[in-house]
Design a protein around this motif. Structure first.
Motif, PDB file in Angstrom:
ATOM      1  N   ALA A  93       0.851  -1.183   0.000  1.00  0.00           N
ATOM      2  CA  ALA A  93       0.000   0.000   0.000  1.00  0.00           C
ATOM      3  C   ALA A  93       0.887   1.234   0.000  1.00  0.00           C
ATOM      4  CB  ALA A  93      -0.927   0.000   1.205  1.00  0.00           C
ATOM      5  N   ARG A  94       0.403   2.265  -0.635  1.00  0.00           N
ATOM      6  CA  ARG A  94       1.150   3.534  -0.701  1.00  0.00           C
ATOM      7  C   ARG A  94       0.158   4.689  -0.583  1.00  0.00           C
ATOM      8  NH1 ARG A  94       3.824   0.324  -4.402  1.00  0.00           N
ATOM      9  NH2 ARG A  94       6.103   0.222  -4.190  1.00  0.00           N
ATOM     10  N   LEU A  95       0.640   5.740   0.041  1.00  0.00           N
ATOM     11  CA  LEU A  95      -0.114   6.980   0.107  1.00  0.00           C
ATOM     12  C   LEU A  95       0.574   7.972  -0.841  1.00  0.00           C
ATOM     13  CD1 LEU A  95      -2.379   8.658   1.415  1.00  0.00           C
ATOM     14  CD2 LEU A  95      -0.675   9.449   3.082  1.00  0.00           C
ATOM     15  N   PHE A  96      -0.176   8.449  -1.811  1.00  0.00           N
ATOM     16  CA  PHE A  96       0.368   9.415  -2.786  1.00  0.00           C
ATOM     17  C   PHE A  96      -0.147  10.808  -2.441  1.00  0.00           C
ATOM     18  CE2 PHE A  96       0.191   5.465  -5.362  1.00  0.00           C
ATOM     19  CZ  PHE A  96       1.553   5.298  -5.529  1.00  0.00           C
ATOM     20  N   LEU A  97       0.774  11.740  -2.382  1.00  0.00           N
ATOM     21  CA  LEU A  97       0.451  13.128  -2.101  1.00  0.00           C
ATOM     22  C   LEU A  97       0.851  13.942  -3.338  1.00  0.00           C
ATOM     23  CD1 LEU A  97       1.051  14.960   1.249  1.00  0.00           C
ATOM     24  CD2 LEU A  97       1.707  16.057  -0.887  1.00  0.00           C
ATOM     25  N   GLU A  98      -0.165  14.349  -4.115  1.00  0.00           N
ATOM     26  CA  GLU A  98       0.109  15.118  -5.336  1.00  0.00           C
ATOM     27  C   GLU A  98       0.198  16.598  -4.990  1.00  0.00           C
ATOM     28  OE1 GLU A  98      -2.667  14.274  -8.409  1.00  0.00           O
ATOM     29  OE2 GLU A  98      -2.554  12.094  -8.161  1.00  0.00           O
ATOM     30  N   PHE A  99       1.214  17.280  -5.543  1.00  0.00           N
ATOM     31  CA  PHE A  99       1.452  18.674  -5.159  1.00  0.00           C
ATOM     32  C   PHE A  99       2.113  19.442  -6.302  1.00  0.00           C
ATOM     33  CE2 PHE A  99       5.374  16.465  -4.367  1.00  0.00           C
ATOM     34  CZ  PHE A  99       6.359  17.357  -4.757  1.00  0.00           C
ATOM     35  N   SER A 100       2.138  20.763  -6.143  1.00  0.00           N
ATOM     36  CA  SER A 100       2.918  21.672  -6.991  1.00  0.00           C
ATOM     37  C   SER A 100       3.647  22.628  -6.065  1.00  0.00           C
ATOM     38  CB  SER A 100       2.027  22.475  -7.944  1.00  0.00           C
ATOM     39  OG  SER A 100       1.407  21.621  -8.882  1.00  0.00           O
ATOM     40  N   ALA A 101       4.925  22.831  -6.327  1.00  0.00           N
ATOM     41  CA  ALA A 101       5.732  23.710  -5.477  1.00  0.00           C
ATOM     42  C   ALA A 101       6.133  24.949  -6.266  1.00  0.00           C
ATOM     43  CB  ALA A 101       6.977  22.973  -4.981  1.00  0.00           C
ATOM     44  N   TRP A 102       6.189  26.090  -5.589  1.00  0.00           N
ATOM     45  CA  TRP A 102       6.459  27.370  -6.255  1.00  0.00           C
ATOM     46  C   TRP A 102       7.693  28.078  -5.704  1.00  0.00           C
ATOM     47  CZ3 TRP A 102       3.726  27.372 -10.439  1.00  0.00           C
ATOM     48  CH2 TRP A 102       2.516  26.690 -10.467  1.00  0.00           C
ATOM     49  N   SER A 103       8.383  27.405  -4.767  1.00  0.00           N
ATOM     50  CA  SER A 103       9.611  27.986  -4.217  1.00  0.00           C
ATOM     51  C   SER A 103      10.701  26.922  -4.223  1.00  0.00           C
ATOM     52  CB  SER A 103       9.401  28.470  -2.771  1.00  0.00           C
ATOM     53  OG  SER A 103       8.394  29.449  -2.725  1.00  0.00           O
ATOM     54  N   PRO A 104      11.930  27.295  -4.606  1.00  0.00           N
ATOM     55  CA  PRO A 104      13.017  26.306  -4.577  1.00  0.00           C
ATOM     56  C   PRO A 104      13.483  26.037  -3.147  1.00  0.00           C
ATOM     57  CG  PRO A 104      13.863  28.457  -5.241  1.00  0.00           C
ATOM     58  CD  PRO A 104      12.378  28.621  -5.103  1.00  0.00           C
ATOM     59  N   GLY A 105      14.141  24.909  -2.993  1.00  0.00           N
ATOM     60  CA  GLY A 105      14.672  24.532  -1.678  1.00  0.00           C
ATOM     61  C   GLY A 105      13.858  23.425  -1.031  1.00  0.00           C
ATOM     62  N   ARG A 106      14.088  23.239   0.258  1.00  0.00           N
ATOM     63  CA  ARG A 106      13.372  22.193   1.001  1.00  0.00           C
ATOM     64  C   ARG A 106      12.114  22.786   1.613  1.00  0.00           C
ATOM     65  NH1 ARG A 106      16.369  17.705   4.521  1.00  0.00           N
ATOM     66  NH2 ARG A 106      16.773  17.130   2.363  1.00  0.00           N
ATOM     67  N   LEU A 107      10.978  22.166   1.266  1.00  0.00           N
ATOM     68  CA  LEU A 107       9.696  22.614   1.792  1.00  0.00           C
ATOM     69  C   LEU A 107       9.159  21.537   2.734  1.00  0.00           C
ATOM     70  CD1 LEU A 107       8.073  23.997  -1.508  1.00  0.00           C
ATOM     71  CD2 LEU A 107       9.445  25.225   0.183  1.00  0.00           C
ATOM     72  N   GLU A 108       8.828  21.934   3.958  1.00  0.00           N
ATOM     73  CA  GLU A 108       8.326  21.004   4.970  1.00  0.00           C
ATOM     74  C   GLU A 108       6.830  20.774   4.796  1.00  0.00           C
ATOM     75  OE1 GLU A 108      10.272  19.465   7.019  1.00  0.00           O
ATOM     76  OE2 GLU A 108      12.126  20.613   6.645  1.00  0.00           O
ATOM     77  N   ILE A 109       6.417  19.512   5.003  1.00  0.00           N
ATOM     78  CA  ILE A 109       5.000  19.155   5.022  1.00  0.00           C
ATOM     79  C   ILE A 109       4.593  19.027   6.491  1.00  0.00           C
ATOM     80  CG2 ILE A 109       3.255  17.492   4.307  1.00  0.00           C
ATOM     81  CD1 ILE A 109       4.610  18.868   1.981  1.00  0.00           C
ATOM     82  N   PRO A 110       3.635  19.823   6.931  1.00  0.00           N
ATOM     83  CA  PRO A 110       3.262  19.738   8.348  1.00  0.00           C
ATOM     84  C   PRO A 110       2.649  18.372   8.679  1.00  0.00           C
ATOM     85  CG  PRO A 110       1.682  21.067   7.128  1.00  0.00           C
ATOM     86  CD  PRO A 110       2.813  20.787   6.186  1.00  0.00           C
TER      87      PRO A 110
END
Length: 282
Positions: free
Chosen positions: A66-83
């Motif tokens: 089983a897998r959980l897929f989180l589809e997203f789009s990012a607009w800033s470079p670098g490391r972005l944290e997911i709360p």
């Protein structure tokens, strides 16, 4: 918690997927689901994110995996944290995504080329070269006109005028000839008068003198029509021609077709000789 990105390198603006494998115990507590930001049960923490923007959560089961897929789009470079967020009582935390920029530095960064030169509007080069060429021709025409001079230009205009008059005289001769030979008309005196009058009008326009009121003797004394003229283009020819016309008109004898044809032939010979002289063929 193990997770990975699909694709492995995500650039700013790309739509990508964060894939989170689930163990059996964790997957057992979560039913299969597809959640969008507008769906009930979508984690509020993810819905409140401005960057990255979470588009959808999908739980996929394939047999025991089983897998959980989180589809997203990012607009800033670098490391972005997911709360941290909960789904079905299972907490997901420690998630992040690394976003690359095409303007980044380093050996693997994309290098932008220099700005392209502005593109010319189609047809601009043709317009420019055509304008320059036309300008050159106009300049040459002005220089040529200045060298050639107004006097020569006036002479050219006069020559064109004489050629038009000669063509008109030949046309008149052909009309009388057709009328004489095809119509069966017997009024030969009127034809002779018309021929004499039109020929005198032609001579008036060519010489600038009023030849319509001249007698045959006076016409025999006018100057040659051109320098070094052919005998046909002299006053001697014209005096003899109109003297013959007068003799036929005032003799009281009926005018015949052969006599008119002879006069028409003389007019044609005069006009064709004049035309060849004007065109430089004599």
């Amino acid at each position: 918690m193990n997770f990975y990105l699909v694709p492995q390198t995500v650039f700013v603006g790309d739509r990508a997927v964060l894939s989170i494998p689930l163990d059996d115990d964790t997957a057992a507590g979560i039913p299969g689901l597809v959640l969008e930001p507008s769906s009930p049960g979508f984690p509020a923490e993810l819905a409140a994110l401005a960057d990255p923007v979470i588009h959808r959560l999908v739980l996929e089961r394939r047999g025991e995996n089983a897998r959980l897929f989180l589809e997203f789009s990012a607009w800033s470079p670098g490391r972005l944290e997911i709360p941290p967020f909960d789904i079905g009582g299972v907490n997901f935390s420690g998630l992040y995504i690394d976003v690359s920029s095409i303007l980044g530095t380093g050996e693997t960064a994309s290098v932008l080329s220099a700005p392209a030169l502005p593109l010319a509007i189609p047809g601009t080069s043709l317009l420019i070269y055509g304008t320059v060429t036309a300008g050159i021709f106009i300049l040459l025409a002005v220089i040529w006109a200045g060298i050639w001079g107004p006097k020569n230009f006036r002479n050219w205009i006069q020559k064109r005028k004489r050629l038009r008059l000669i063509r008109s005289l030949l046309g008149m001769e052909r009309r009388i000839r057709r009328r004489l030979l095809k119509s069966g008309e017997k009024n030969y005196g009127a034809m002779l008068n018309y021929l004499s009058i039109e020929f005198r009008k032609f001579l008036s326009l060519i010489t600038g003198e009023d030849c319509r009121a001249m007698t045959a003797g006076e016409l025999g004394k006018i100057a040659p029509l051109v320098t070094d003229a052919d005998p046909v283009l002299t006053g001697e020819f014209l005096g003899a021609f109109f003297r013959c016309c007068d003799d036929l008109r005032f003799s009281g004898v009926e005018i015949t077709v052969p006599e008119l044809l002879l006069l028409l032939e003389e007019v044609r010979r005069f006009a064709e000789t004049f035309d060849r002289v004007e065109r430089g063929k004599i």
